[in-house]
Structures are given as C-alpha cells and as structure tokens.
Design an enzyme around this catalytic site. Structure first.
Site, PDB file in Angstrom:
ATOM      1  N   LEU A 271       0.909  -0.705   0.193  1.00 27.51           N
ATOM      2  CA  LEU A 271      -0.717  -0.039   0.031  1.00 27.51           C
ATOM      3  C   LEU A 271       0.621   1.442   0.211  1.00 27.51           C
ATOM      4  CD1 LEU A 271      -2.916  -1.245   2.217  1.00 27.51           C
ATOM      5  CD2 LEU A 271      -2.378  -1.405  -0.016  1.00 27.51           C
TER       6      LEU A 271
ATOM      7  N   HIS B  85      -3.809   4.304  -2.033  1.00 25.81           N
ATOM      8  CA  HIS B  85      -4.412   3.175  -0.659  1.00 25.81           C
ATOM      9  C   HIS B  85      -5.411   3.873  -0.024  1.00 25.81           C
ATOM     10  CE1 HIS B  85      -2.135   0.141  -2.939  1.00 25.81           C
ATOM     11  NE2 HIS B  85      -3.337   0.157  -3.496  1.00 25.81           N
TER      12      HIS B  85
END
Ligand code: PAF
Length: 279
Positions: A29, A33
């Site tokens: 991530l 995100h």
C-alpha cells in the site's frame, strides 16, 4: 483494527455492522490506497480493506510472483489511516477449488485498452471483486480512478448484476513531480523513476492540446501517434496513448462539451505503468 484471514472470521466479525465500506487492494500500500480508506470511512459503519494478490488477473508472463507481499507494513499503514478490519485471505481461502465460474465483462468495455493488451485481465478482476463483495457484503466500495477502466467495468458489473453496492471513485494521488502513485513504481530503478514522469507529462500535453487548440476528432489519430512517437523516442514501449469519452471509453465523435479522458499505458524497462487525466 482486526486482521482476519478467513471468510468465517470475517463474517463473524462483521455481524455487528450493517453497512461495511470496502476498499479492495492487492497490498503493497501507498498513500493513494490510504486516501481511498479515508474516503471509505464516512460511507459505512465499519471500514474494511481487503489485501489479496489475485492470480486470476495476471497473465503467465506478468508480475504475479514478484508482486510485493508486505502484509505487516500494510496493516500498520491501514491502522494509522483508521481502517477497522483487514481481510487478508490466503489463495486457498479465496479459491478453495479451481475457479470454474467466472464473471466475463462485456467486450465493448472490457476488450479495449487494458483488456486488449491484457486479455482476461478484467475477467480476473470482476471475478475476484464479485467474490469479495459476497464475502464482505459492503454497502459501499471505493476504487481508485488511476485504474479508470477498471472502475468503469466494476460500476457496470454492479449495475447489471443489480448489486446493492454504491461504487465510488477515488482521485489519483501524484508524487511531487506528477507521477501517479502506484505499487508498481517500486519496480523502477532510480533513473527510471526520474524518467517515469514522462508518461503523465505526455497525457497532460495531449489534454492541453485538446483544450487549447480546438481540435476536431479527425486530428486525434495524429495527436495520439505523435505522443506515442515522442515517448518511444525517450525509450518507452507504448501500448496506447488515447483520447476517449469519459462515459464509455469510446473514441469521441465530437470534442466540444464532451467530458473526455486521456489514457495511457507504457513500459519503461520491465515496468508497465498506466495513468489517465480527465480533460
Ligand atoms: O486495483 C486493484 O488493486 C485490483 O485490481 C483489485 C481491484 C484489488 C482486484 O484484485
């Protein structure tokens, strides 16, 4: 924040909630995100992020094996962003038997652009997203606009299959130089990373030409070919740089008062990047 690995644990934990908001991811991530997670938070009474690298959407020559698996770091970032539940199933949990039933999206939307260069990609995406929807049963889900066509394919799936889920698009986050944040940026060498901004610059230049030069659709093939040629000369392998209608990704018949999007996909060394800019 709870981290669960099985559908049974997930269902048991979510029983206490009526409106889960889901952010599906493949992990590794970045801030893009996490922005989607923060966007999802007010959309439900519990925020769920899924982390699953979905073999079904990778062709055999693609980067499934080297896609970074960074669950511990991902969970720390999700916790700091206010996520409530992480659903990180194993492959055996998500696909306990070979996935014979698949969601095959319509060719007019899914066989062009990404679907043309990555045959089967959207079938893999729709199949896993539908399974995740059944497992989490969210009332809302958020997908990044960087994967513009993916967002459209999912919106249409939800509409045609009458799923009671609101789909939201999250704006693309960019680095200081304009490069769209992507998990695959991590594959770039330092010199490729410096060069990578050329993709978003090419899209910006195309958008600017459309907005300032009052072009007609007849000029688009030349505009697209010219932009591709310039990127190729800079060392990229271009899959497409193209101007499309925002509503269905068809080539535009008019450029006046029509919401357009300029989309591109190109490979720098071994790394394939995609980006888009609404014009
Ligand atoms: O955009 C992604 O990360 C993936 O395509 C998704 C939506 C999580 C499905 O695997």
């Amino acid at each position: 924040m709870r981290v669960v690995h099985t559908v049974a644990e997930l269902r048991s934990h979510l029983k206490a909630f009526s409106r889960p908001a889901l952010v599906p991811t493949m992990g590794n991530l970045h801030e893009g995100h996490l922005t989607l997670v923060r966007q999802a938070k007010p959309l439900g009474d519990v925020t769920v992020a899924s982390i699953f690298v979905n073999r079904l959407q990778f062709a055999p020559h693609e980067d499934f094996d080297r896609y970074p698996r960074t669950l511990e770091a991902d969970c720390a970032k999700l916790q700091a962003s206010g996520c409530d539940v992480v659903f990180a199933p194993s492959e055996a949990e998500l696909y306990p038997e070979p996935q014979g039933y698949k969601v095959s999206p319509p060719a007019d939307l899914a066989d062009l652009l990404e679907g043309h260069f990555r045959p089967g990609f959207f079938t893999g995406v729709c199949t896993v997203v539908l399974k995740l929807f059944h497992m989490v049963q969210p009332s809302a889900a958020v997908f990044g606009k960087k994967d513009y066509q993916q967002l459209m394919v999912i919106k249409r799936m939800v509409s045609q299959l009458a799923l009671p889920i609101e789909i939201h698009g999250g704006e693309t986050l960019r680095a200081h130089d304009g490069l769209a944040l992507s998990s695959r940026n991590g594959y770039l060498s330092p010199s490729e990373r410096t060069q990578a901004v050329q993709l978003s610059q090419a899209l910006q230049n195309m958008a600017q030409s459309i907005n300032t030069l009052q072009l007609t659709p007849a000029y688009l093939p030349a505009l697209e070919a010219n932009a591709s040629q310039q990127l190729t000369q800079l060392g990229w392998q271009v899959d497409y740089l193209t101007v499309r209608l925002q509503q269905d990704l068809a080539p535009p018949l008019s450029l006046v008062s029509t919401p357009l999007v300029v989309l591109g996909a190109a490979r720098l060394g071994k790394t394939r990047l995609i980006d888009n800019i609404e014009a």
